[in-house]
Design a protein around this motif. Structure first.
Motif, short mmCIF file in Angstrom:
data_model
loop_
_atom_site.label_atom_id
_atom_site.label_comp_id
_atom_site.label_asym_id
_atom_site.label_seq_id
_atom_site.Cartn_x
_atom_site.Cartn_y
_atom_site.Cartn_z
N ARG A 355 0.85 -1.19 0.00
CA ARG A 355 0.00 0.00 0.00
C ARG A 355 0.88 1.23 0.00
N PRO A 356 0.32 2.38 -0.35
CA PRO A 356 1.16 3.59 -0.42
C PRO A 356 1.85 3.91 0.90
N GLU A 357 1.16 3.70 2.02
CA GLU A 357 1.77 4.05 3.30
C GLU A 357 2.94 3.13 3.65
N ASP A 358 2.96 1.90 3.03
CA ASP A 358 4.09 1.01 3.28
C ASP A 358 5.35 1.50 2.58
N LEU A 359 5.19 2.26 1.54
CA LEU A 359 6.34 2.77 0.77
C LEU A 359 6.78 4.15 1.24
N MET A 360 6.07 4.76 2.20
CA MET A 360 6.40 6.11 2.64
C MET A 360 7.64 6.09 3.54
N GLU A 361 8.48 7.08 3.40
CA GLU A 361 9.69 7.19 4.19
C GLU A 361 9.34 7.75 5.58
N PRO A 362 9.98 7.23 6.63
CA PRO A 362 9.70 7.76 7.98
C PRO A 362 10.23 9.17 8.15
N LYS A 363 9.57 9.93 8.96
CA LYS A 363 10.01 11.30 9.23
C LYS A 363 11.04 11.30 10.35
N PRO A 364 12.01 12.21 10.28
CA PRO A 364 13.03 12.26 11.34
C PRO A 364 12.41 12.76 12.65
N ILE A 365 12.82 12.16 13.74
CA ILE A 365 12.31 12.52 15.07
C ILE A 365 13.08 13.74 15.57
N PRO A 366 12.40 14.81 15.98
CA PRO A 366 13.10 16.00 16.47
C PRO A 366 13.92 15.70 17.73
N GLU A 367 15.00 16.48 17.87
CA GLU A 367 15.84 16.30 19.06
C GLU A 367 15.07 16.72 20.32
N GLY A 368 15.32 15.98 21.40
CA GLY A 368 14.65 16.26 22.66
C GLY A 368 13.23 15.74 22.75
N MET A 369 12.81 14.94 21.75
CA MET A 369 11.45 14.42 21.71
C MET A 369 11.53 12.92 21.47
N SER A 370 10.75 12.16 22.27
CA SER A 370 10.75 10.71 22.12
C SER A 370 9.98 10.31 20.87
N ALA A 371 10.26 9.08 20.39
CA ALA A 371 9.59 8.58 19.19
C ALA A 371 8.09 8.44 19.43
N ALA A 372 7.70 7.96 20.63
CA ALA A 372 6.28 7.77 20.93
C ALA A 372 5.53 9.11 20.91
N ASP A 373 6.13 10.14 21.50
CA ASP A 373 5.46 11.45 21.53
C ASP A 373 5.36 12.05 20.12
#
Length: 514
Positions: A355-373
């Motif tokens: 599906r299209p969302e499976d091919l989407m690149e992940p966004k970089p996580i900002p510094e000082g912020m957890s992946a979950a947030d």
């Protein structure tokens, strides 16, 4: 003037100078300050009286009495019992000191009033008085007065006060008896003179005896009152302990009632399911009976062929039980994403398509912020595809993190990929069987995939772990209201609980519950 009085006259002069300096201060307006100032004079009078300084003690008692009289007139609601008690004591001490310095004739004796030592009641201790800055001597005297007061309160009792009063009255009675004897002798000598004086003395004697009896009655009444107060306090403590015990029992019974309600809901649901299965079995039995009657009416050869055919068809039919039809809910039961009302049979899943969302690149996580947030923020912004790609990338480094697994399941539900969400959340829930939020989200995914019976069981399991999940109550209300077998009573109960926990009102669900 007595020699002892002359000897203490310089000290009395110094105290009068101090009193004058204190009188030059601004007039006190706070009742607590007035009470403290009066208490200082009160204790200084007792100290001076113990030391034999009669005039000095009388001056202190008069100043204390004036302050207590001011309290009674300007602040009538401030400790009225203590103020009246000490004012009466000061008046009695002043009268007694006046008698010591010069006793008037017998016919002019003022009425006796019971004198009780100046001890503050135990139930209303006076606040500590802070000495004025720069007055070292006054601070030392205050410390001495406090220690003196503590020792006097331990030594004096009400019985001592009554004994002193009785001794004083007995001494007064003896003095009156002596005066009476003198009067009798004068009567014998003067042949009947001073009859009126004798009658007055006898009346005064009777009055003193009446005062003694009244004091005894007051003492007995006070003892009974103290005993009653002690009993009431003990009873109050018992009631408090009983109230705490009843409160604990109430909380325990409330928990047991909640568990019983959950078990009753499950039993009622099972009974409804069993009734449906029984009705289906009875229907199948009736059909079988009709077919059997029809077969009996056919010739033997045809019947044998039909039996063979029926047996051949019946064997594979046992492996595939007939699924019950479900009612399409009027509104999607899952709050996080749209639900699929049609039931889906369990079996081998079809190969997953890219599906299209499976091919989407992940966004970089900002510094000082957890992946979950960061992923939660993406979900709040509605960027579900980016959230899925980002949380999958984060889970590569933390595959066992249940929080990231939960967020990935939520992202799949938002993208209406319910089957994928069920597979993912099932694996995560196996490793974390006590996580109520995981089970609640898995129940929502099962609803979206159309497995409504499994969704009921999973949502009820989540509520057993945590009864305060609003979305879980809402989804159960949807299932009981729209999915067979329906139960309006249970749906209404879960919907009301969801409203109490903060879920918004659903007009379509409320209409179905009416």
């Amino acid at each position: 003037m007595k020699p002892c009085s002359i000897r203490w006259l310089p000290f009395a002069a110094v105290l009068l100078i101090l009193a004058g300096a204190a009188g030059a201060q601004p007039l006190l307006t706070d009742p607590v300050q007035i009470m403290n100032e009066a208490y200082i004079y009160f204790m200084q009078g007792d100290q001076s009286l113990d030391a034999g300084r009669v005039q000095e003690a009388q001056g202190f008692y008069e100043q204390a009495r004036d302050l207590y009289a001011r309290l009674g007139s300007e602040f009538p609601g401030f400790e009225p019992r203590i103020v009246q008690y000490r004012k009466t004591y000061c008046d009695n001490q002043i009268l007694d000191l006046a008698r010591r310095q010069g006793l008037p004739p017998a016919g002019e004796l003022p009425p006796l009033v019971a004198r009780v030592p100046g001890r503050a009641p135990a139930q209303a201790p006076q606040p500590a008085v802070t000495p004025a800055a720069g007055a070292g001597d006054r601070a030392v005297e205050m410390d001495y007065l406090k220690s003196r007061l503590s020792s006097l309160e331990k030594e004096l009792t009400e019985l001592d006060a009554l004994t002193d009063e009785l001794e004083r009255l007995e001494a007064a009675n003896r003095a009156l008896e002596k005066q009476l004897e003198k009067a009798n002798r004068k009567l014998k000598d003067s042949a009947g003179r001073d009859q009126e004086a004798l009658g007055a003395l006898q009346a005064e004697l009777r009055e003193r005896e009446g005062q003694i009896e009244a004091l005894q009655r007051e003492l007995e009444a006070k003892r009974e009152l103290d005993q009653a107060l002690n009993e009431m306090e003990a009873r109050l403590n018992e009631l408090r302990a009983e109230n705490a015990h009843l409160k604990d029992q109430f909380e325990q019974l409330d928990d047991e009632l909640t568990d019983a309600e959950v078990r009753a809901d499950q039993l009622e649901l099972q009974a409804t399911q069993l009734e449906g299965r029984l009705a289906a079995a009875e229907a199948r039995a009736a059909i079988a009976e009709e077919e059997l009657q029809m077969m009996r009416s056919l010739p033997t050869a045809v019947a044998s062929a039909a039996e063979a055919t029926e047996l051949a068809e019946a064997r594979p039919a046992k492996k595939k039980p007939k699924k019950e039809k479900v009612k399409k809910p009027a509104q999607e039961p899952v709050k996080t994403a749209a639900a699929k009302p049609e039931a889906k049979p369990a079996g081998k899943p079809a190969p997953r398509k890219e599906r299209p969302e499976d091919l989407m690149e992940p966004k970089p996580i900002p510094e000082g912020m957890s992946a979950a947030d960061f992923v939660r923020q993406l979900l709040q912004d509605g960027d579900n595809a980016a959230a899925l790609a980002t949380v999958r990338n984060a889970r590569r480094a933390a595959r066992t993190d249940p929080n990231l697994g939960l967020i990935e399941g939520v992202a799949l539900i938002r993208l209406q990929r319910y089957t994928d969400a069920v597979g993912l959340l099932s694996e995560v829930a196996k490793s974390h069987p006590r996580n109520a939020e995981l089970h609640a989200t898995l129940g929502a995914a099962l609803m979206g995939a159309g497995f409504y019976d499994d969704a009921r069981d999973m949502l009820q399991m989540a509520l057993r772990l945590d009864r305060h999940l609003p979305e879980c109550h809402y989804n159960l209300a949807q299932l009981y209201a729209f999915i067979e077998p329906t139960n309006v009573k249970l749906a209404g109960r879960h919907y009301r609980t969801a409203l109490d926990l903060g879920v918004g009102a659903d007009e379509q669900l409320e209409a179905a519950l009416k």
